[in-house]
Design a protein around this motif. Structure first.
Motif, PDB file in Angstrom:
ATOM      1  N   UNK A  21       0.833  -1.199   0.000  1.00 21.27           N
ATOM      2  CA  UNK A  21       0.000   0.000   0.000  1.00 21.27           C
ATOM      3  C   UNK A  21       0.872   1.254   0.000  1.00 21.27           C
ATOM      4  N   UNK A  22       1.994   1.210   0.699  1.00 18.56           N
ATOM      5  CA  UNK A  22       2.871   2.388   0.735  1.00 18.56           C
ATOM      6  C   UNK A  22       3.392   2.724  -0.656  1.00 18.56           C
ATOM      7  N   UNK A  23       3.661   1.707  -1.473  1.00 21.04           N
ATOM      8  CA  UNK A  23       4.110   1.945  -2.840  1.00 21.04           C
ATOM      9  C   UNK A  23       2.976   2.541  -3.665  1.00 21.04           C
ATOM     10  N   UNK A  24       1.776   2.003  -3.482  1.00 14.59           N
ATOM     11  CA  UNK A  24       0.603   2.558  -4.172  1.00 14.59           C
ATOM     12  C   UNK A  24       0.390   4.011  -3.774  1.00 14.59           C
ATOM     13  N   UNK A  25       0.649   4.319  -2.509  1.00 13.86           N
ATOM     14  CA  UNK A  25       0.444   5.663  -2.005  1.00 13.86           C
ATOM     15  C   UNK A  25       1.395   6.698  -2.575  1.00 13.86           C
ATOM     16  N   UNK A  26       2.485   6.254  -3.182  1.00 15.57           N
ATOM     17  CA  UNK A  26       3.396   7.194  -3.840  1.00 15.57           C
ATOM     18  C   UNK A  26       2.931   7.524  -5.256  1.00 15.57           C
ATOM     19  N   UNK A  27       2.095   6.658  -5.815  1.00 18.44           N
ATOM     20  CA  UNK A  27       1.633   6.848  -7.185  1.00 18.44           C
ATOM     21  C   UNK A  27       0.218   7.395  -7.260  1.00 18.44           C
ATOM     22  N   UNK A  59      -1.191  10.639  -8.127  1.00 17.32           N
ATOM     23  CA  UNK A  59      -0.311  11.459  -7.299  1.00 17.32           C
ATOM     24  C   UNK A  59       0.569  12.334  -8.183  1.00 17.32           C
ATOM     25  N   UNK A  60       1.017  13.483  -7.675  1.00 14.72           N
ATOM     26  CA  UNK A  60       1.998  14.269  -8.436  1.00 14.72           C
ATOM     27  C   UNK A  60       3.279  13.486  -8.719  1.00 14.72           C
ATOM     28  N   UNK A  61       3.540  12.419  -7.922  1.00 14.62           N
ATOM     29  CA  UNK A  61       4.744  11.625  -8.105  1.00 14.62           C
ATOM     30  C   UNK A  61       4.603  10.556  -9.179  1.00 14.62           C
ATOM     31  N   UNK A  62       3.413  10.436  -9.768  1.00 15.39           N
ATOM     32  CA  UNK A  62       3.249   9.487 -10.859  1.00 15.39           C
ATOM     33  C   UNK A  62       4.240   9.840 -11.957  1.00 15.39           C
ATOM     34  N   UNK A  63       5.041   8.856 -12.423  1.00 14.20           N
ATOM     35  CA  UNK A  63       6.043   9.160 -13.459  1.00 14.20           C
ATOM     36  C   UNK A  63       5.451   9.921 -14.648  1.00 14.20           C
ATOM     37  N   UNK A  64       6.205  10.888 -15.118  1.00  9.33           N
ATOM     38  CA  UNK A  64       5.710  11.775 -16.172  1.00  9.33           C
ATOM     39  C   UNK A  64       5.266  11.000 -17.399  1.00  9.33           C
ATOM     40  N   UNK A  65       5.985   9.918 -17.725  1.00 11.51           N
ATOM     41  CA  UNK A  65       5.613   9.139 -18.913  1.00 11.51           C
ATOM     42  C   UNK A  65       4.208   8.575 -18.788  1.00 11.51           C
ATOM     43  N   UNK A  66       3.826   8.176 -17.559  1.00 11.97           N
ATOM     44  CA  UNK A  66       2.502   7.602 -17.362  1.00 11.97           C
ATOM     45  C   UNK A  66       1.417   8.665 -17.424  1.00 11.97           C
ATOM     46  N   UNK A  67       1.783   9.892 -17.098  1.00 11.13           N
ATOM     47  CA  UNK A  67       0.808  10.986 -17.175  1.00 11.13           C
ATOM     48  C   UNK A  67       0.598  11.456 -18.609  1.00 11.13           C
ATOM     49  N   UNK A  68       1.679  11.467 -19.378  1.00  7.93           N
ATOM     50  CA  UNK A  68       1.631  12.163 -20.656  1.00  7.93           C
ATOM     51  C   UNK A  68       1.871  11.288 -21.880  1.00  7.93           C
ATOM     52  N   UNK A  69       2.067   9.985 -21.699  1.00  4.47           N
ATOM     53  CA  UNK A  69       2.371   9.114 -22.827  1.00  4.47           C
ATOM     54  C   UNK A  69       1.138   8.872 -23.686  1.00  4.47           C
ATOM     55  N   UNK A  70       0.807   9.895 -24.498  1.00  2.00           N
ATOM     56  CA  UNK A  70      -0.347   9.769 -25.378  1.00  2.00           C
ATOM     57  C   UNK A  70      -1.676   9.923 -24.665  1.00  2.00           C
TER      58      UNK A  70
END
Length: 208
Positions: free
Chosen positions: A72-78, A104-115
Motif C-alpha cells: 500500500x505504501x508503494x501505491x500511495x506514492x503513485x 499522485x503528483x509523483x506518478x512518473x511523467x511518462x505515465x501521465x503524458x504518454x499519449x
C-alpha cells in the motif's frame, strides 16, 4: 526467442524470477500469473513493450493500464489515498481487486503524458499470487499490466496456463508458467468520487 519458464506456483525458484525480471528490465514483455488470470506485464520504462501491447490488443494510446504494486505504501506514492481509500485497500488487498484512484503528483511523467490526456486517475492492483509478488520484489518497482483480452480470442481462458501459452507465447518475450491460476476478471472499485463505488464485480465479488 520467447522463453517459457516453468516455475513452482507456491515456492517459485528465485533464479527464474530473476531471469524474468532481467528480461522485463531490458524492455521485454511478459506473461505473469496473478490472482485473476495471467496478465501481460512490462516495466515502467518499457515504452516499446507498451507499444507492442497496444498493437496486440488494438488499443489507442489513451487506453489506461494498471499498475501492479507490492505494498500500500508503494501505491500511495503513485496515487492519492485519503483515509477511506486507505482503509479500503488495507481491507481488500492483496487480492483480485483493481482500484481507480486519483493520480499522485509523483506518478512518473511518462505515465501521465504518454499519449494520454493528462491522467487524473490511475488503476492500481496489489495481486495475491506468490509468483506475481516475487516478480514485483525482483523488479523493485511497480509493473504496468493489462489483462489478456485479445481481438479474435473470445475463447481464451486466461487462467489456464496451457491455453495462454499456446495462443500468446508468440507475442511475448517471457512467460512465468506457474500452471493454472484463479480466473478473472478483477473487481473494480472507483475511489475518485465522494464515496468508493464498485463499478465491476469480478470473479471474487467485493462488498464495501
Amino acid at each position: 526467442m520467447s522463453q517459457r519458464l516453468s516455475i513452482h506456483p507456491v515456492t517459485p525458484q528465485e533464479r527464474l524470477i530473476q531471469k524474468a525480471a532481467e528480461i522485463l528490465k531490458a524492455g521485454g514483455l511478459g506473461l505473469c500469473p496473478t490472482d485473476a488470470g495471467y496478465a501481460l506485464v512490462w516495466a515502467l520504462n518499457g515504452t516499446e513493450a507498451e507499444n507492442r501491447v497496444q498493437r496486440l490488443r488494438q488499443l489507442d494510446s489513451k487506453h489506461p493500464f494498471t499498475l501492479l504494486c507490492r505494498q500500500i505504501s508503494e501505491a500511495g506514492r503513485l496515487a492519492r489515498l485519503d483515509d477511506p481509500a486507505f482503509r479500503l485497500l488495507r481491507s481488500l488487498t492483496p487480492g483480485p481487486c483493481t482500484f481507480i484512484l486519483p493520480a499522485s503528483p509523483e506518478l512518473p511523467k511518462r505515465l501521465k503524458n504518454s499519449g494520454r490526456s493528462k491522467r487524473r486517475d490511475i488503476g492500481i492492483r496489489l495481486p495475491d499470487h506468490v509468483v506475481a509478488k516475487a516478480l514485483l520484489e525482483a523488479m523493485g518497482e511497480p509493473l504496468l499490466s493489462t489483462s489478456l483480452v485479445l481481438p479474435d480470442e473470445d475463447e481464451l481462458a486466461s487462467h489456464e496456463a496451457e491455453s495462454v501459452a499456446e495462443r500468446c507465447m508468440r507475442w511475448v518475450d517471457v512467460m512465468l508458467d506457474a500452471e493454472d491460476c484463479e480466473p478473472g476478471p478483477t473487481s473494480v472499485v472507483d475511489c475518485t468520487g465522494d464515496e468508493p463505488t464498485v463499478v465491476r464485480q469480478g470473479f471474487h465479488p467485493v462488498t464495501l
